[in-house]
Scaffold this motif. Structure first.
Motif, PDB file in Angstrom:
ATOM      1  N   ALA A 267       0.806  -1.222   0.000  1.00  0.00           N
ATOM      2  CA  ALA A 267       0.000   0.000   0.000  1.00  0.00           C
ATOM      3  C   ALA A 267       0.838   1.271   0.000  1.00  0.00           C
ATOM      4  CB  ALA A 267      -0.954  -0.014   1.199  1.00  0.00           C
ATOM      5  N   ILE A 268       1.879   1.328   0.804  1.00  0.00           N
ATOM      6  CA  ILE A 268       2.683   2.549   0.906  1.00  0.00           C
ATOM      7  C   ILE A 268       3.387   2.848  -0.409  1.00  0.00           C
ATOM      8  CG2 ILE A 268       4.574   3.687   2.119  1.00  0.00           C
ATOM      9  CD1 ILE A 268       2.022   3.316   3.769  1.00  0.00           C
ATOM     10  N   ASP A 269       4.009   1.834  -1.000  1.00  0.00           N
ATOM     11  CA  ASP A 269       4.683   2.046  -2.296  1.00  0.00           C
ATOM     12  C   ASP A 269       3.684   2.454  -3.366  1.00  0.00           C
ATOM     13  OD1 ASP A 269       7.130   1.435  -1.249  1.00  0.00           O
ATOM     14  OD2 ASP A 269       7.088  -0.675  -1.855  1.00  0.00           O
ATOM     15  N   THR A 270       2.485   1.868  -3.314  1.00  0.00           N
ATOM     16  CA  THR A 270       1.449   2.207  -4.291  1.00  0.00           C
ATOM     17  C   THR A 270       0.996   3.654  -4.127  1.00  0.00           C
ATOM     18  OG1 THR A 270       0.680  -0.091  -4.320  1.00  0.00           O
ATOM     19  CG2 THR A 270      -0.834   1.579  -5.167  1.00  0.00           C
ATOM     20  N   MET A 271       0.826   4.076  -2.876  1.00  0.00           N
ATOM     21  CA  MET A 271       0.436   5.468  -2.617  1.00  0.00           C
ATOM     22  C   MET A 271       1.500   6.430  -3.129  1.00  0.00           C
ATOM     23  SD  MET A 271      -2.533   6.091  -1.320  1.00  0.00           S
ATOM     24  CE  MET A 271      -2.147   7.762  -0.806  1.00  0.00           C
ATOM     25  N   ASN A 272       2.760   6.132  -2.855  1.00  0.00           N
ATOM     26  CA  ASN A 272       3.845   7.016  -3.304  1.00  0.00           C
ATOM     27  C   ASN A 272       3.894   7.096  -4.827  1.00  0.00           C
ATOM     28  OD1 ASN A 272       4.649   7.599  -0.687  1.00  0.00           O
ATOM     29  ND2 ASN A 272       6.113   5.889  -0.602  1.00  0.00           N
ATOM     30  N   LEU A 273       3.641   5.964  -5.486  1.00  0.00           N
ATOM     31  CA  LEU A 273       3.594   5.971  -6.946  1.00  0.00           C
ATOM     32  C   LEU A 273       2.479   6.886  -7.443  1.00  0.00           C
ATOM     33  CD1 LEU A 273       4.328   4.896  -9.770  1.00  0.00           C
ATOM     34  CD2 LEU A 273       2.781   2.979  -9.341  1.00  0.00           C
TER      35      LEU A 273
ATOM     36  N   ILE B 216      -4.713   6.737   5.545  1.00  0.00           N
ATOM     37  CA  ILE B 216      -4.449   7.482   4.311  1.00  0.00           C
ATOM     38  C   ILE B 216      -4.395   8.988   4.587  1.00  0.00           C
ATOM     39  CG2 ILE B 216      -6.831   7.916   3.566  1.00  0.00           C
ATOM     40  CD1 ILE B 216      -6.005   7.142   0.736  1.00  0.00           C
ATOM     41  N   GLY B 217      -4.653   9.365   5.823  1.00  0.00           N
ATOM     42  CA  GLY B 217      -4.775  10.774   6.192  1.00  0.00           C
ATOM     43  C   GLY B 217      -3.566  11.620   5.870  1.00  0.00           C
ATOM     44  N   SER B 218      -2.359  11.063   5.941  1.00  0.00           N
ATOM     45  CA  SER B 218      -1.157  11.860   5.696  1.00  0.00           C
ATOM     46  C   SER B 218      -1.091  12.381   4.260  1.00  0.00           C
ATOM     47  CB  SER B 218       0.095  11.030   5.999  1.00  0.00           C
ATOM     48  OG  SER B 218       0.134   9.866   5.184  1.00  0.00           O
ATOM     49  N   ALA B 219      -1.729  11.681   3.342  1.00  0.00           N
ATOM     50  CA  ALA B 219      -1.725  12.106   1.933  1.00  0.00           C
ATOM     51  C   ALA B 219      -3.040  12.766   1.530  1.00  0.00           C
ATOM     52  CB  ALA B 219      -1.456  10.913   1.026  1.00  0.00           C
TER      53      ALA B 219
END
Length: 339
Positions: free
Chosen positions: A18-24, A56-59
């Motif tokens: 999930a984290i890598d996907t969000m950053n992408l 997901i709040g940080s993004a």
């Protein structure tokens, strides 16, 4: 593809990615000139909300800001006559001040209207629709993390309820209903009251006046969901009960605008939509009654009881009969029990 994968394999299986996907997604969304790319990113973020929930709040700020920009964007609007939007608005304003001669201007005005019709570029329109859908899913899955953005999202998406595309109107109706439900789950009573004050009359207007069946069905389903989630709190403002009940009755009696249309093509498909609209109205009634006392509901149900009885023995709308029959049975039993 990542969004579909996340939705398919489930939260526990996708969480390590999930984290890598969000950053992408956050990197890709920097390209503000590609509507197809932004649409795909919005779908990805919506799927991540179902995986990360409040985490997901940080993004959230960056994501929502981009989505709101897409909701507000007018890039999808182009004019077939070479004029820009300001020129057409100015021309229309001047024409409003002129006298209108029915005998001499009817045909000409139709041709001019066709020439000045707004065209919609599909990529930008799909971007806007996906932004609305994604904001709905963020509200549904992100809990308190989306709370600070509900008001702005509600205000901007509300403006799309008169948008030319029926798909965007449908998505907007569904999103607005979800915002009310999310406010309720966050125990924001003031927010719920304020949004319902605006939304209930607007949904009633859409049900009565919108000519597209999918939009009307979305509005009916919104009443259904709001009543199921909020119960008696749906009736916080005088007139809401009558507004919702009038929608039910008018749909059942075929008196709303989308039921007047007689399409020349795909008549079977449109007929299925007509039946589905009546079913949607019928499904609201149990929740409408459950949200008030049996004694109060008796005054409403007595006005439609004969309609249900008539549908049970009718040869038409066969697919509706069972639901109408069960609805009638349940309410009669409930009223008799209270007596």
């Amino acid at each position: 593809a990542l969004a579909a994968l996340a939705r398919t394999i489930g939260k526990e299986n996708f969480l390590p990615l999930a984290i890598d996907t969000m950053n992408l997604g956050l990197t890709l969304i920097e390209d503000k000139n590609d509507p197809d790319l932004k649409r795909s990113c919005y779908n990805l973020f919506a799927s991540m909300a179902s995986i990360l929930n409040e985490d997901i709040g940080s993004a959230m700020e960056k994501i929502v800001t981009s989505m709101i920009d897409s909701v507000k964007s007018t890039e999808s609007i182009v004019l077939g006559n070479g004029k820009d939007v300001e020129e057409v608005i100015e021309d229309n304003t001047e024409n409003d001040d002129q006298e209108f001669d029915i005998e001499t201007s009817e045909g000409d005005s139709e041709e001019e209207d066709e020439e000045e019709m707004l065209g919609i570029e599909n990529s930008y329109m799909e971007e806007k629709e996906e932004a609305v859908i994604a904001l709905k899913e963020l509200a549904e899955h992100s809990g308190a993390a989306f709370g600070p953005y509900i008001r702005t999202s509600f205000e901007e998406i509300y403006k799309l309820l008169s948008y030319p595309s029926e798909d965007i109107r449908q998505a907007s109706v569904e999103a607005l209903a979800q915002f009310v439900i999310s406010l309720h789950k966050l125990n924001n009573a003031e927010g719920v009251s304020h949004t319902l004050l605006i939304l209930v009359p607007k949904l009633s207007e859409i049900i009565h006046s919108d000519e597209e069946r999918i939009v009307v069905m979305a509005a009916l389903e919104s009443f259904n969901q709001i009543l199921e989630e909020l119960g008696p709190k749906t009736y916080g403002v005088d007139g809401h009960k009558d507004a919702i009940f009038t929608c039910i009755v008018d749909v059942l009696n075929g008196k709303v605008a989308c039921q007047f249309d007689e399409p020349e093509e795909d008549e079977d498909e449109e007929s299925e939509y007509d039946i589905a609209i009546m079913e949607s109205a019928g499904e609201i009634l149990p929740k409408f009654g459950k949200a008030m006392s049996p004694q109060e509901f008796f005054t409403y149900f007595s006005r439609v009881f004969q309609f249900f009885v008539g549908k049970i023995v009718s040869e038409n709308f066969i697919s509706c009969d069972q639901k109408f029959f069960i609805t009638s049975q349940n309410f009669v039993a409930k009223i008799e029990e209270q007596r």
